[in-house]
Write a protein that holds these residues in place. Sequence first.
Motif, short mmCIF file in Angstrom:
data_model
loop_
_atom_site.label_atom_id
_atom_site.label_comp_id
_atom_site.label_asym_id
_atom_site.label_seq_id
_atom_site.Cartn_x
_atom_site.Cartn_y
_atom_site.Cartn_z
N GLN A 204 -27.88 48.08 3.45
CA GLN A 204 -28.26 49.53 2.92
C GLN A 204 -28.08 49.41 1.28
N ASP A 205 -26.79 48.65 0.72
CA ASP A 205 -26.75 48.84 -0.60
C ASP A 205 -27.14 47.37 -1.45
N GLY A 206 -27.80 46.72 -0.59
CA GLY A 206 -28.10 45.16 -0.96
C GLY A 206 -29.17 45.29 -2.11
N TYR A 207 -29.29 44.17 -2.67
CA TYR A 207 -30.35 44.21 -3.61
C TYR A 207 -31.98 43.99 -3.43
N TRP A 208 -31.94 43.27 -2.22
CA TRP A 208 -33.28 43.26 -1.70
C TRP A 208 -33.83 44.17 -0.66
N ALA A 209 -35.20 44.54 -0.86
CA ALA A 209 -35.75 45.37 0.06
C ALA A 209 -35.73 44.79 1.44
N GLU A 210 -35.82 45.49 2.52
CA GLU A 210 -35.64 44.73 3.94
C GLU A 210 -36.99 44.10 3.89
N ASP A 211 -38.21 44.38 3.64
CA ASP A 211 -39.51 43.75 3.62
C ASP A 211 -39.94 43.04 2.68
N MET A 212 -38.79 42.28 2.12
CA MET A 212 -39.03 41.80 0.72
C MET A 212 -39.70 40.30 1.01
N LEU A 213 -40.61 39.93 0.13
CA LEU A 213 -41.56 38.84 0.24
C LEU A 213 -41.18 37.99 -0.83
N TRP A 214 -41.10 36.72 -0.81
CA TRP A 214 -40.63 35.77 -1.65
C TRP A 214 -41.86 34.56 -1.27
N TYR A 215 -42.39 34.27 -2.79
CA TYR A 215 -43.33 33.36 -3.03
C TYR A 215 -43.10 32.25 -3.69
N GLY A 216 -42.98 31.00 -2.89
CA GLY A 216 -42.40 29.68 -3.28
C GLY A 216 -43.49 28.85 -3.78
N PRO A 217 -43.06 27.79 -4.57
CA PRO A 217 -44.11 26.81 -5.26
C PRO A 217 -44.32 25.86 -4.01
N GLY A 219 -44.33 22.70 -1.72
CA GLY A 219 -43.15 22.05 -1.18
C GLY A 219 -42.16 23.13 -0.28
N ILE A 220 -42.05 24.40 -0.87
CA ILE A 220 -41.35 25.14 -0.36
C ILE A 220 -42.18 26.16 0.67
N GLY A 221 -43.25 26.75 -0.19
CA GLY A 221 -44.10 27.73 0.41
C GLY A 221 -43.46 29.15 0.39
N SER A 222 -44.19 30.20 1.09
CA SER A 222 -43.77 31.53 0.93
C SER A 222 -43.12 31.95 2.39
N ASN A 223 -42.15 32.93 2.27
CA ASN A 223 -41.63 33.39 3.42
C ASN A 223 -41.39 35.07 3.31
N TYR A 224 -40.94 35.66 4.45
CA TYR A 224 -40.96 36.79 4.64
C TYR A 224 -39.36 37.68 5.04
N ARG A 225 -38.85 38.65 4.20
CA ARG A 225 -37.56 38.92 4.67
C ARG A 225 -36.44 38.10 4.42
N TRP A 226 -35.23 38.35 4.31
CA TRP A 226 -34.15 37.66 3.91
C TRP A 226 -33.87 36.45 5.01
N GLU A 227 -34.09 36.51 6.08
CA GLU A 227 -33.77 35.66 6.98
C GLU A 227 -34.91 34.47 6.75
N TYR A 293 -39.97 39.13 -10.75
CA TYR A 293 -39.68 40.35 -9.83
C TYR A 293 -40.57 41.28 -9.87
N ARG A 294 -40.85 41.85 -8.90
CA ARG A 294 -41.31 43.51 -8.76
C ARG A 294 -40.08 44.21 -8.21
N CYS A 295 -39.80 45.31 -8.59
CA CYS A 295 -38.71 46.15 -8.26
C CYS A 295 -39.37 47.34 -7.64
N ALA A 296 -38.71 48.09 -6.76
CA ALA A 296 -39.37 49.43 -6.13
C ALA A 296 -38.00 50.12 -5.48
N ASP A 297 -37.87 51.38 -5.98
CA ASP A 297 -36.67 52.07 -5.44
C ASP A 297 -35.41 51.39 -5.34
N GLY A 298 -35.23 50.99 -6.31
CA GLY A 298 -33.67 50.28 -6.56
C GLY A 298 -33.64 48.85 -5.85
N LYS A 299 -34.62 48.40 -5.51
CA LYS A 299 -34.61 47.06 -4.72
C LYS A 299 -35.66 46.26 -5.43
#
Length: 335
Positions: A204-217, A219-227, A293-299
């Motif tokens: 609730q007080d973390g920096y990342w949105a629950e449905d965060m998206l991380w787009y990697g280069p 070799g790594i690729g992209s993924n969804y949510r913190w886990e 980074y794109r931020c929204a609603d403090g996340k």
Amino acid sequence: MQNTTSEIRDFLNTVIRADDSALQPLCARFLHPGCVFEISYPFEPLQGPKAIIDGFLKPLRGALQHTRRRDEIFISGANRRTEGGDWITCVTHYLGTFSGAFMGIIPSQKLAFLRSGEFYRIENGKITQARIILDLPDLMRQAGRDPFGGKLGLETLFPGPATQDGVLPEGSNGAASLDLVEAMLGDLHHYDPHTGGSIGQTGQDGYWAEDMLWYGPGGIGSNYRWEGFVRDHRAPFLTAFPDRKGGNHYCRIGHGNYAAVSGWPSMTMTHRGDYLGIAPTGRALTLRVMDFYRCADGKIAENWVLLDYMHLMHQMGVDLIARSNELASPAQAPP
């Protein structure tokens, strides 16, 4: 700086597609005579408009037939780091038919999107310095010769922001966006070596949105949510480089709901574990980094990441271009 940012964007989109005869006058108008372009490995630094035209623009235009740019993020702002200055940064794709060899990479003769992260220092309306990371491993993957073999996240085209407002965004909250990113980066340094978790990143007080998206280069690729981020990137990376130290940035800017940071290099670390199939070498390494980074609603909602993995693997003794070319069929192999 809004007018200058628009003019520089117009220049970058024009110069990549202009007739050869127009390159010199265009570059003379928008590049400082002493301008230096530092580009990801295997490029050497290029100084002055002629060297930039001959060493970067012409080879790229020759490899990607009918080259065009497609900007996904294009922002600007005053640099918070001690280096200072006004900077323009972007995530873009150079697209065209990959019909000519590029830096030794065998072409596919098919459409290709070469992703690129770019930071430009601007003085008096001209570019005085540029740092660019081209995702050459992903270009190899698109040609059907992935040098990494797709071991981690989803290898895919970088999407634009979900809000479709990343190019010259409106809003005066750039400082708040950068504040959020800097707080996240500060806490990200501290982590549990067993789980890869860091206090304050999620919840609730973390920096990342629950449905965060991380787009990697490539070799790594992209993924969804913190886990997904931990599974596909953070845990393998920290296992291989447990002493990594990051945050050595020359530039940090905010613009509307967006922020961007870069270090050249940003990270120092030791190769102590297997990574992408490469056994530990025990070598001290550095890593060039660009984050958007794109931020929204403090996340933090979305994060686009460019890493100079060509340079990192070179330090580890691996030639990714040679490895990729070895996967070519006899019909694709150079004469």
